[in-house]
Design a protein around this motif. Structure first.
Motif, mmCIF file in Angstrom:
data_model
loop_
_atom_site.group_PDB
_atom_site.id
_atom_site.type_symbol
_atom_site.label_atom_id
_atom_site.label_comp_id
_atom_site.label_asym_id
_atom_site.label_seq_id
_atom_site.Cartn_x
_atom_site.Cartn_y
_atom_site.Cartn_z
ATOM 1 N N ASN A 26 0.818 -1.214 0.000
ATOM 2 C CA ASN A 26 0.000 0.000 0.000
ATOM 3 C C ASN A 26 0.850 1.262 0.000
ATOM 4 O OD1 ASN A 26 -2.471 -1.379 0.047
ATOM 5 N ND2 ASN A 26 -2.425 -1.560 2.267
ATOM 6 N N ASN A 27 2.138 1.122 0.270
ATOM 7 C CA ASN A 27 3.047 2.265 0.295
ATOM 8 C C ASN A 27 3.826 2.431 -1.008
ATOM 9 O OD1 ASN A 27 3.294 1.249 3.546
ATOM 10 N ND2 ASN A 27 2.828 3.392 3.134
ATOM 11 N N GLN A 28 3.389 1.754 -2.074
ATOM 12 C CA GLN A 28 4.069 1.886 -3.351
ATOM 13 C C GLN A 28 3.889 3.300 -3.902
ATOM 14 O OE1 GLN A 28 6.026 -0.311 -5.343
ATOM 15 N NE2 GLN A 28 6.326 1.634 -6.421
ATOM 16 N N ALA A 29 4.997 3.938 -4.273
ATOM 17 C CA ALA A 29 4.946 5.286 -4.846
ATOM 18 C C ALA A 29 4.363 5.245 -6.253
ATOM 19 C CB ALA A 29 6.354 5.879 -4.883
ATOM 20 N N ASN A 30 3.623 6.303 -6.611
ATOM 21 C CA ASN A 30 3.103 6.390 -7.971
ATOM 22 C C ASN A 30 4.176 6.972 -8.891
ATOM 23 O OD1 ASN A 30 3.053 9.256 -7.737
ATOM 24 N ND2 ASN A 30 0.961 9.213 -6.919
ATOM 25 N N LYS A 31 3.840 7.158 -10.161
ATOM 26 C CA LYS A 31 4.835 7.589 -11.150
ATOM 27 C C LYS A 31 5.481 8.917 -10.772
ATOM 28 C CE LYS A 31 5.425 8.542 -16.089
ATOM 29 N NZ LYS A 31 4.748 8.593 -17.413
ATOM 30 N N LYS A 32 4.661 9.877 -10.377
ATOM 31 C CA LYS A 32 5.178 11.188 -10.007
ATOM 32 C C LYS A 32 6.080 11.093 -8.774
ATOM 33 C CE LYS A 32 2.103 14.398 -9.753
ATOM 34 N NZ LYS A 32 0.996 15.232 -9.205
ATOM 35 N N GLU A 33 5.619 10.349 -7.768
ATOM 36 C CA GLU A 33 6.391 10.191 -6.541
ATOM 37 C C GLU A 33 7.713 9.477 -6.800
ATOM 38 O OE1 GLU A 33 2.469 10.014 -3.603
ATOM 39 O OE2 GLU A 33 3.296 8.193 -4.491
ATOM 40 N N LEU A 34 7.713 8.528 -7.718
ATOM 41 C CA LEU A 34 8.954 7.832 -8.069
ATOM 42 C C LEU A 34 9.972 8.804 -8.669
ATOM 43 C CD1 LEU A 34 7.551 4.533 -9.642
ATOM 44 C CD2 LEU A 34 8.834 4.739 -7.501
ATOM 45 N N GLU A 35 9.489 9.766 -9.466
ATOM 46 C CA GLU A 35 10.391 10.770 -10.045
ATOM 47 C C GLU A 35 11.024 11.617 -8.935
ATOM 48 O OE1 GLU A 35 8.105 13.053 -12.770
ATOM 49 O OE2 GLU A 35 7.874 11.418 -14.222
ATOM 50 N N TYR A 36 10.224 11.974 -7.948
ATOM 51 C CA TYR A 36 10.741 12.805 -6.862
ATOM 52 C C TYR A 36 11.707 12.014 -5.986
ATOM 53 C CZ TYR A 36 6.892 15.838 -8.284
ATOM 54 O OH TYR A 36 6.031 16.622 -9.000
ATOM 55 N N ILE A 37 11.418 10.742 -5.767
ATOM 56 C CA ILE A 37 12.335 9.891 -5.016
ATOM 57 C C ILE A 37 13.691 9.839 -5.713
ATOM 58 C CG2 ILE A 37 12.836 7.492 -4.358
ATOM 59 C CD1 ILE A 37 9.831 7.190 -3.750
ATOM 60 N N GLU A 38 13.667 9.663 -7.034
ATOM 61 C CA GLU A 38 14.922 9.611 -7.787
ATOM 62 C C GLU A 38 15.662 10.937 -7.722
ATOM 63 O OE1 GLU A 38 16.441 6.970 -9.114
ATOM 64 O OE2 GLU A 38 14.786 5.869 -8.154
ATOM 65 N N SER A 39 14.914 12.042 -7.721
ATOM 66 C CA SER A 39 15.545 13.360 -7.602
ATOM 67 C C SER A 39 16.260 13.501 -6.268
ATOM 68 C CB SER A 39 14.482 14.456 -7.746
ATOM 69 O OG SER A 39 15.038 15.742 -7.543
ATOM 70 N N PHE A 40 15.598 13.098 -5.179
ATOM 71 C CA PHE A 40 16.221 13.165 -3.858
ATOM 72 C C PHE A 40 17.422 12.217 -3.778
ATOM 73 C CE2 PHE A 40 11.893 14.590 -2.268
ATOM 74 C CZ PHE A 40 12.299 15.881 -1.984
ATOM 75 N N LYS A 41 17.280 11.028 -4.358
ATOM 76 C CA LYS A 41 18.379 10.062 -4.339
ATOM 77 C C LYS A 41 19.622 10.634 -5.011
ATOM 78 C CE LYS A 41 16.060 5.537 -4.225
ATOM 79 N NZ LYS A 41 15.865 4.276 -4.981
ATOM 80 N N SER A 42 19.420 11.265 -6.155
ATOM 81 C CA SER A 42 20.547 11.816 -6.911
ATOM 82 C C SER A 42 21.271 12.876 -6.105
ATOM 83 C CB SER A 42 20.024 12.406 -8.226
ATOM 84 O OG SER A 42 21.076 13.029 -8.949
ATOM 85 N N LYS A 43 20.517 13.746 -5.443
ATOM 86 C CA LYS A 43 21.150 14.826 -4.684
ATOM 87 C C LYS A 43 21.901 14.288 -3.467
ATOM 88 C CE LYS A 43 18.230 18.543 -6.312
ATOM 89 N NZ LYS A 43 17.496 19.777 -6.009
ATOM 90 N N ILE A 44 21.313 13.302 -2.791
ATOM 91 C CA ILE A 44 21.978 12.730 -1.622
ATOM 92 C C ILE A 44 23.225 11.953 -2.038
ATOM 93 C CG2 ILE A 44 21.737 10.969 0.185
ATOM 94 C CD1 ILE A 44 18.903 11.968 0.607
ATOM 95 N N LYS A 45 23.123 11.204 -3.141
ATOM 96 C CA LYS A 45 24.270 10.449 -3.626
ATOM 97 C C LYS A 45 25.431 11.366 -3.962
ATOM 98 C CE LYS A 45 25.659 7.116 -7.176
ATOM 99 N NZ LYS A 45 25.208 6.318 -8.353
#
Length: 213
Positions: free
Chosen positions: A116-135
């Motif tokens: 039930n906590n699966q991110a939708n398409k838009k949320e997945l894009e934002y997750i990847e954006s945060f991942k890139s900045k933290i990495k």
């Protein structure tokens, strides 16, 4: 000390931490449903600053309620009992805070423990954006979108050492008994294999711009 470590570790089942690298200043504004990655996106309007603070408050207050109730359950029922508690009560408690704040509050992930906590398409894009900045060890802002008087607020949930007790590598970080119970409660669990300082998911919070809580 070992018992304290286990208690704090399980505490992070429900969400690890908000990153300390969040800057105070311009946020990553989103226009026309796309992430604006321009660092010079402009100075926040006063109203936008208030909306960011409101989103942070909703996320932090919900996290405190979840953490307080989970810690109480650990004290009463032990670590394994806390896993069962999180399975049964995390959603109702989150929903109750959503009612208090007149908002829609979710914790979503690209690797959810609960489907039930699966991110939708838009949320997945934002997750990847945060991942890139933290990495890349970059500072970052909460993401804010506004449309038709409604605000959508996104804030990353970042792992630390304690999170690995439940979200790290089985046998290496996660006790076998905890692993067994997690497999029993969450047969489709993807929320393992994390290292420290990685994005485990995001807060996804929607609220009316005019609400004052």
């Amino acid at each position: 000390m070992k018992q304290l470590t286990l208690i704090l570790g399980v505490l992070f089942i429900i969400g690890c931490k908000d990153s300390p690298k969040i800057k105070q200043g311009p946020i990553d504004k989103v226009v026309n449903e796309s992430v604006n990655t321009n660092d010079n996106a402009g100075i926040l309007k006063n109203n936008d600053s208030l909306l960011v603070e409101k989103g942070k408050m909703y996320a932090q207050s919900t996290q405190k309620v979840l953490g307080r109730n989970l810690l109480l359950n650990i004290q009463n029922n032990g670590v394994l009992g806390a896993v069962a508690f999180c399975n049964e009560k995390a959603y109702p408690l989150t929903d109750s805070m959503a009612i208090v704040h007149h908002a829609k509050i979710k914790r979503v992930s690209d690797k959810p423990r609960n489907t039930n906590n699966q991110a939708n398409k838009k949320e997945l894009e934002y997750i990847e954006s945060f991942k890139s900045k933290i990495k890349n060890n970059e500072s970052y802002e909460p993401i804010l979108t506004t449309e038709n008087g409604n605000t959508q607020f996104y804030l990353p949930i970042v792992t630390n050492t304690m999170c690995l007790n439940c979200h790290g590598v089985p046998e290496k970080n996660i006790d076998p008994k905890v692993t067994h119970l997690l497999q029993e409660k969450y047969p489709n669990d993807k929320a393992i294999g994390y290292k420290e300082n990685e994005v485990r998911g995001i807060w996804s919070i929607s609220f009316n711009n005019e609400q004052n809580n």
